[in-house]
Design a protein around this motif. Structure first.
Motif, short mmCIF file in Angstrom:
data_model
loop_
_atom_site.label_atom_id
_atom_site.label_comp_id
_atom_site.label_asym_id
_atom_site.label_seq_id
_atom_site.Cartn_x
_atom_site.Cartn_y
_atom_site.Cartn_z
N THR A 15 -7.74 -1.44 7.56
CA THR A 15 -8.94 -0.97 8.26
C THR A 15 -9.36 -1.90 9.42
OG1 THR A 15 -9.60 -0.30 6.06
CG2 THR A 15 -11.19 0.09 7.82
N GLY A 16 -9.54 -3.18 9.10
CA GLY A 16 -10.02 -4.12 10.11
C GLY A 16 -9.10 -4.20 11.31
N ALA A 17 -7.81 -4.44 11.02
CA ALA A 17 -6.83 -4.61 12.11
C ALA A 17 -6.69 -3.33 12.90
CB ALA A 17 -5.49 -5.02 11.53
N GLY B 134 -11.65 11.79 9.84
CA GLY B 134 -11.26 12.49 8.62
C GLY B 134 -9.83 12.23 8.17
N LEU B 135 -8.95 11.81 9.10
CA LEU B 135 -7.55 11.60 8.70
C LEU B 135 -7.07 10.16 8.97
CD1 LEU B 135 -4.83 12.87 7.71
CD2 LEU B 135 -4.31 13.29 10.12
N LEU B 136 -7.22 9.73 10.23
CA LEU B 136 -6.63 8.43 10.58
C LEU B 136 -7.35 7.26 9.89
CD1 LEU B 136 -5.84 9.01 14.36
CD2 LEU B 136 -4.31 9.16 12.41
N LEU B 137 -8.67 7.32 9.88
CA LEU B 137 -9.42 6.22 9.25
C LEU B 137 -9.13 6.13 7.74
CD1 LEU B 137 -11.23 3.95 10.15
CD2 LEU B 137 -13.21 5.40 9.76
N ILE C 82 -7.51 2.99 5.72
CA ILE C 82 -8.11 2.38 4.51
C ILE C 82 -7.08 2.38 3.38
CG2 ILE C 82 -9.92 2.67 2.76
CD1 ILE C 82 -11.64 3.95 5.05
N TRP C 83 -6.36 3.50 3.25
CA TRP C 83 -5.30 3.60 2.21
C TRP C 83 -4.24 2.52 2.44
CZ3 TRP C 83 -0.57 7.21 2.28
CH2 TRP C 83 0.02 7.26 1.03
N SER D 212 0.84 -1.21 0.00
CA SER D 212 0.00 0.00 0.00
C SER D 212 0.86 1.25 0.00
CB SER D 212 -0.90 0.01 1.23
OG SER D 212 -0.18 0.47 2.35
N GLY D 213 0.24 2.36 -0.36
CA GLY D 213 0.95 3.64 -0.35
C GLY D 213 1.43 4.00 1.04
N LEU D 214 0.60 3.70 2.05
CA LEU D 214 0.99 4.01 3.43
C LEU D 214 2.25 3.22 3.82
CD1 LEU D 214 0.14 5.47 6.08
CD2 LEU D 214 -1.00 3.36 6.73
#
Lengths: 259, 273
Positions: free
Chosen positions: A60-62, A48-51, A55-56, A12-14
């Motif tokens: 998300t789940g973990a 608005g930022l962390l979630l 996702i990026w 992922s990009g992150l």
């Protein structure tokens, strides 16, 4: 996830961001958790930022599960304690002579939200960055390699500790040690389990230290890393921006408090 | 005491099938060597014998006990287990206390514990150091101490995982002598080892494992003679056997004395032709 590492491998990009960019983001989260004035701001930052970042990063789940596991108990305990004991005028309900107020509930939730934001930033960093990469990024910026090694070893020792503990437990059971519940029985297990674990680990550490020294660990020469951490002008600029935002938030908070 | 394995399979939680339909009977008093490459299923198999692992399928009988009905601690009365690394079990202040730990767990009287400790330490040659600290011994001797601790359990069956690993010639000789003594006492001995010379010299019967199955089994001489099967299992026969095979000698000499005798006979026959 196993032992001391909570890193989750994803493409992922992150994950591809430079570790220090993510460290700067975490610093901003901590500053925000300390400085933002109220619950709506904190929740807005989380949603608005962390979630979106989680996702990026395809985490998300973990990410949400870890947030829930760590912050959940705090939400409960803080809202109960603050709701009953921090006072306020808007009474929501009574429990005997104890009064649960809306102001207390809000204070508890705000405190939990501050934890959520700080933890969220840390989780994103740890779940998307292998620890060796983080340490490499830090040592490349002048962090002492010895301390980096100690930190890494401390984190990585958990899985080997678990494996060794299992072998020791097997060995002692094979010598007739009965595994039973109860405090006294557990106390009886302590010495046969902990003794070989500690002694074995001390011997391992000593051998590992010698093996490292034999391979020039303390050499003053600049070390060549097998792994190259990708960085860019944009990321460097972003890091400065995040660091400045964190500093500005803290200064603003300080200034507000002094007013 | 005999040991029976009936239709046993074992799958690790990770999904790896480590044992696949094993049937095996080990008669009382036999000295069996289990061979095979790493990951063949040797250690998994022997861990079923004392309940450290439980079969996913099938039964393991220790004498008349179904292992599924007993805890590992209870099975420790019948099956002793020497682990590869002695440091995974040593924790007491003296050799005597260390050796006595197992018998005390089994509820032996203090006099009985003393008797077993003295006998086990004498058998491994550490009786003069009964009051020393286990970690004052070098690693090979700590292995002998762990072996003494296993012997003191007084079990009719003994499982030895890599008994000669880390031993020099003196230690290897000591273990050789101890095994011979235990075998003479009528114990059932099961050893896992990569030390082929040692296995060939001591084992009455061999079992070679491959991919969780018994690949070949039989008397030591039979198994050592099956070069093709051993190759498939990545097991190299002892040097004496390979030398005999290279010379195209008949038979499978397992010891130096056997080799010398067979070589003399073979040369004599060749000359007379």
């Amino acid at each position: 996830m196993r032992g001391g590492s909570i890193y989750i491998e994803r493409s992922s990009g992150l994950h591809r961001l430079h570790p220090l960019t993510k460290v700067a983001l975490t610093a901003l989260c901590f500053a925000s958790a300390a400085a933002l004035p109220g619950l709506p701001w904190l929740l807005a930052l989380f949603v608005g930022l962390l979630l979106p970042l989680a996702i990026w990063g395809r985490l998300t789940g973990a990410f949400l599960k870890a947030c829930l596991l760590v912050v959940g108990p705090f939400v409960l305990s803080l809202t109960i304690i603050q709701g009953f004991f921090s006072g306020g005028e808007t009474v929501l309900f009574n429990l005997g002579r104890f009064v649960f107020t809306q102001e207390g509930l809000l204070a508890g939730l705000t405190f939990a939200a501050r934890l959520l934001v700080a933890l969220g930033g840390t989780l994103l960093l740890m779940q998307s960055t292998p620890q060796p990469h983080l340490m490499q990024a830090l040592t490349e910026r002048g962090f002492p390699p010895r301390i980096a090694y100690v930190v890494l070893t401390a984190i990585q020792i958990f899985p080997s500790f678990q494996d060794r503990a299992q072998v020791i437990m097997d060995a002692q059971q094979a010598r007739g040690l009965e595994l039973q519940s109860g405090l006294l029985n557990r106390a009886r297990l302590l010495l046969p389990m902990v003794g070989p674990l500690i002694l074995g680990s001390v011997m391992d550490v000593s051998e590992r230290a010698m093996a490292l020294e034999a391979r020039a660990f303390s050499s003053p020469a600049r070390k060549t890393s097998l792994n190259t951490l990708a960085d860019s002008l944009l990321q460097r600029a972003l890091r400065w921006l995040l660091a400045l935002a964190a500093a500005a938030l803290l200064l603003w908070r300080l200034w507000s408090a002094l007013q | 005491m005999n040991l029976r394995v009936e239709g046993v399979s074992f799958r690790y939680p990770s999904g790896v099938l480590a044992l696949d339909g094993i049937d095996l009977a080990i008669p009382s008093g036999q000295l069996l060597a289990i061979l095979g490459e790493n990951g063949a299923g040797k250690t998994t198999l022997v861990k079923l014998f004392n309940g450290l692992l439980r079969p996913s399928q099938g039964k393991v009988y220790i004498g008349d006990w179904d292992s599924a009905e007993h805890t590992t601690a209870a099975l420790a009365r019948r099956v002793g287990f020497l682990f590869q690394n002695p440091d995974d079990q040593l924790f007491e202040r003296t050799l005597a206390r260390e050796v006595g730990y197992g018998p005390r767990n089994l509820g032996a009287s203090e006099a009985e514990v003393k008797r077993r400790v003295a006998r086990a330490l004498k058998l491994v040659g550490l009786h003069d150091m009964a009051d020393a600290h286990p970690y004052d011994l070098p690693q090979p001797q700590r292995k002998l101490l762990a072996l003494a601790a296993t012997i003191a359990m007084d079990t009719p069956i003994l499982v030895l995982d890599e008994p000669t690993i880390g031993q020099d010639e003196v230690g290897r000789g000591a273990i050789s002598r101890i095994l011979t003594d235990l075998h003479r006492m009528g114990r059932t001995l099961i050893m896992i080892s990569h030390d082929m010379d040692f296995c060939a010299e001591h084992a009455q019967r061999m079992l070679v494992m491959l991919n969780g199955k018994i690949h070949v089994e039989g008397t030591t001489e039979d198994v050592m003679g099956q070069t093709k099967k051993l190759d498939e299992a990545e097991v190299a026969p002892p040097q004496l056997v390979r030398l005999a095979q290279a010379l195209k000698m008949p038979g499978t000499p397992l010891t130096v004395d056997d080799f010398v005798d067979e070589y003399k006979q073979w040369r004599k026959k060749k000359k007379s032709k």
